[in-house]
Design a protein around this motif. Structure first.
Motif, PDB file in Angstrom:
ATOM      1  N   LYS A 191       0.800  -1.223   0.000  1.00  0.00           N
ATOM      2  CA  LYS A 191       0.000   0.000   0.000  1.00  0.00           C
ATOM      3  C   LYS A 191       0.834   1.275   0.000  1.00  0.00           C
ATOM      4  O   LYS A 191       0.433   2.292  -0.561  1.00  0.00           O
ATOM      5  CB  LYS A 191      -0.929   0.012   1.212  1.00  0.00           C
ATOM      6  CG  LYS A 191      -1.993  -1.073   1.181  1.00  0.00           C
ATOM      7  CD  LYS A 191      -2.875  -0.996   2.418  1.00  0.00           C
ATOM      8  CE  LYS A 191      -3.944  -2.089   2.402  1.00  0.00           C
ATOM      9  NZ  LYS A 191      -4.795  -2.039   3.611  1.00  0.00           N
ATOM     10  N   ARG A 192       1.993   1.251   0.637  1.00  0.00           N
ATOM     11  CA  ARG A 192       2.758   2.488   0.850  1.00  0.00           C
ATOM     12  C   ARG A 192       3.876   2.700  -0.160  1.00  0.00           C
ATOM     13  O   ARG A 192       4.615   3.669  -0.065  1.00  0.00           O
ATOM     14  CB  ARG A 192       3.338   2.490   2.267  1.00  0.00           C
ATOM     15  CG  ARG A 192       2.262   2.450   3.352  1.00  0.00           C
ATOM     16  CD  ARG A 192       2.886   2.475   4.747  1.00  0.00           C
ATOM     17  NE  ARG A 192       1.857   2.417   5.790  1.00  0.00           N
ATOM     18  CZ  ARG A 192       2.112   2.396   7.086  1.00  0.00           C
ATOM     19  NH1 ARG A 192       3.381   2.442   7.505  1.00  0.00           N
ATOM     20  NH2 ARG A 192       1.123   2.330   7.967  1.00  0.00           N
ATOM     21  N   MET A 193       4.005   1.818  -1.113  1.00  0.00           N
ATOM     22  CA  MET A 193       5.122   1.942  -2.049  1.00  0.00           C
ATOM     23  C   MET A 193       4.824   2.989  -3.122  1.00  0.00           C
ATOM     24  O   MET A 193       3.700   3.116  -3.587  1.00  0.00           O
ATOM     25  CB  MET A 193       5.418   0.589  -2.691  1.00  0.00           C
ATOM     26  CG  MET A 193       6.623   0.602  -3.607  1.00  0.00           C
ATOM     27  SD  MET A 193       7.160  -1.056  -4.097  1.00  0.00           S
ATOM     28  CE  MET A 193       8.057  -1.544  -2.637  1.00  0.00           C
ATOM     29  N   ASN A 194       5.853   3.714  -3.519  1.00  0.00           N
ATOM     30  CA  ASN A 194       5.752   4.731  -4.559  1.00  0.00           C
ATOM     31  C   ASN A 194       5.834   4.075  -5.941  1.00  0.00           C
ATOM     32  O   ASN A 194       6.626   3.164  -6.166  1.00  0.00           O
ATOM     33  CB  ASN A 194       6.897   5.736  -4.379  1.00  0.00           C
ATOM     34  CG  ASN A 194       6.912   6.802  -5.435  1.00  0.00           C
ATOM     35  OD1 ASN A 194       7.426   6.598  -6.527  1.00  0.00           O
ATOM     36  ND2 ASN A 194       6.347   7.959  -5.112  1.00  0.00           N
ATOM     37  N   TYR A 195       5.006   4.571  -6.897  1.00  0.00           N
ATOM     38  CA  TYR A 195       4.942   3.963  -8.224  1.00  0.00           C
ATOM     39  C   TYR A 195       6.297   3.983  -8.926  1.00  0.00           C
ATOM     40  O   TYR A 195       6.723   2.989  -9.523  1.00  0.00           O
ATOM     41  CB  TYR A 195       3.898   4.691  -9.074  1.00  0.00           C
ATOM     42  CG  TYR A 195       3.851   4.249 -10.512  1.00  0.00           C
ATOM     43  CD1 TYR A 195       3.406   2.973 -10.860  1.00  0.00           C
ATOM     44  CD2 TYR A 195       4.262   5.103 -11.537  1.00  0.00           C
ATOM     45  CE1 TYR A 195       3.359   2.562 -12.186  1.00  0.00           C
ATOM     46  CE2 TYR A 195       4.218   4.695 -12.863  1.00  0.00           C
ATOM     47  CZ  TYR A 195       3.765   3.435 -13.177  1.00  0.00           C
ATOM     48  OH  TYR A 195       3.730   3.035 -14.490  1.00  0.00           O
TER      49      TYR A 195
END
Length: 433
Positions: A211-215
């Protein structure tokens, strides 16, 4: 108004809502649903293959130019794989998949009505870009299926994938012969909306895995994976060369059969798709009793052996007997499917929370290979004929075998045979042996 439409599309029926205490179990009906979705979305890339000669006539372009249609579709698919599929590790998969299917179905209407070859090609690129649903289903199955049954579960989805390719060619050839090729694409629109409805009713609302990962960090992480995992690089390079033989064969087969000495019509060419049905039904059993039993490395080699056998038969007999291409189609389907399922079973073990990105790396290579095969096959055929085009495929399988033999089944480094040569799994409960 737009908000209401959004809420209706992404509303989750009670039977599909995620419950952490009692999550939906991965079942055979769900496996079949994912296979159905994979089947009739991937078909979008292949409707044009048996009717390239008809499209060339109707749009008033030569064979060399009309062969760009499958090429741009594959190019769009490769772009979608790289830019959209990693989002499967970031977003909730139900709304993401539903959005892609809905957009693809709606954009496909343009293929039914346009009279411009350039517009047709451009829409094919867009549809290729959004037709990545099968590649979101495969990592999901890798997440949900038990490791010792992963190859069998993946084989069912891959069989659906292959069914879509076969049905696309079969329906396209028959419909274009009896009515107009435009009805092929109207049928495609209807099937995609049917997929949307089926997934809306039954696809569970699986939570996001990252959920918290950057694209952008996710895109960068794929390059890190390539530098970190030798097995991923090996599997991807093998897939690059083997998949190029598949599209090279099916692209130039249309031209071979439409010209002397065969002079087949689009129905006869489309019926060639039936050859792969036996291979499709065989794959779940093959996955369970061969791929799940042996180390993936051995199953990959066995798959490439079938590919080489079929290509050699078809390449050097296809110009004077139709039996050659028939046998080539059958062995090529068996070999390509089995080697790709074995490679996926192996690479899905390396980073469990990044399976969409692992699959993206693998599939970008697959479709770069298919793009390469379509382009090279068409150009070689135009200049030197059938035998020369298929001789390229013999060389491609030879390179793939060299890459496989450069690294043994238990080797953890980039090159070598450390760990032994046993083809049987040391741990029967694992996916990679």
């Amino acid at each position: 108004r737009w908000r209401r439409l959004y809420d209706r599309i992404f509303w989750v029926p009670p039977n599909c809502r995620w419950d952490t205490d009692a999550p939906p179990k991965f079942s055979m009906p769900l496996n079949i649903l994912f296979a159905f979705a994979a089947s009739f979305t991937v078909a979008n890339l292949y409707y044009s293959h048996p009717i390239l000669n008809i499209l060339a006539r109707d749009f008033g372009v030569p064979y060399a130019k009309v062969s760009q249609i499958p090429t741009v579709a594959q190019a769009g698919y490769a772009g979608g794989l790289f830019f959209l599929c990693p989002l499967g590790d970031l977003l909730k998969r139900r709304p993401f998949v539903l959005s892609l299917v809905f957009v693809t179905a709606t954009v496909s209407i343009g293929l039914c009505v346009t009279k411009s070859f350039e517009v047709f090609s451009g829409i094919q690129f867009i549809i290729g870009f959004t037709t990545v649903t099968p590649q979101l289903m495969l990592p999901l199955v890798g997440d949900l299926a038990p490791p010792h049954r992963r190859a069998a579960a993946l084989s069912i989805v891959v069989s659906g994938f292959v069914l879509g390719i076969l049905v696309a060619r079969l329906l396209s050839g028959i419909v274009a012969f009896y009515v107009s090729w435009r009805y092929v694409y109207w049928l495609s629109v209807g099937l995609q909306y049917a997929i949307f409805a089926s997934l809306w009713l039954f696809m569970p609302d699986y939570p996001s895995t990252n959920k918290r990962m950057n694209y952008f960090k996710m895109l960068w992480s794929m390059l890190v994976m390539v530098a970190k995992h030798p097995v991923l690089v090996q599997a991807s390079l093998v897939a690059l060369f083997t998949s190029s033989t598949f599209t090279s064969f099916w692209t130039v087969l249309t031209f071979l059969l439409a010209d002397p000495p065969y002079n087949y019509n689009s129905v006869d060419i489309g019926l060639f798709a039936l050859i792969g049905i036996s291979a499709m039904f065989l794959m779940p059993l093959y996955g369970r009793y061969i791929i799940d039993r042996f180390v993936p490395w051995f199953s990959v080699i066995l798959g490439m052996f079938w590919c080489m056998l079929g290509i050699c038969i078809g390449a050097y007999t296809g110009s004077f007997t139709v039996a050659g291409p028939i046998l080539q189609a059958w062995f090529l389907d068996i070999g390509l499917q089995s080697s790709q399922v074995a490679n996926r079973s192996s690479i899905f073990s390396i980073e469990p929370k990044a399976r969409n990105r692992v699959n993206t790396v693998f599939m970008v290579c697959v479709f770069c290979g298919q793009l390469m095969g379509t382009s090279i096959g068409a150009h070689i055929y135009a200049r030197a004929g059938w035998e020369a085009a298929q001789s390229y495929s013999v060389a491609a399988i030879g390179v793939a075998l060299l890459i496989t033999f450069a690294r043994g089944p238990y080797e953890s480094r980039w090159v070598g045979w450390r760990g032994g040569l046993s083809i049987f799994k040391r741990d029967r409960a694992s996916a990679d042996g």
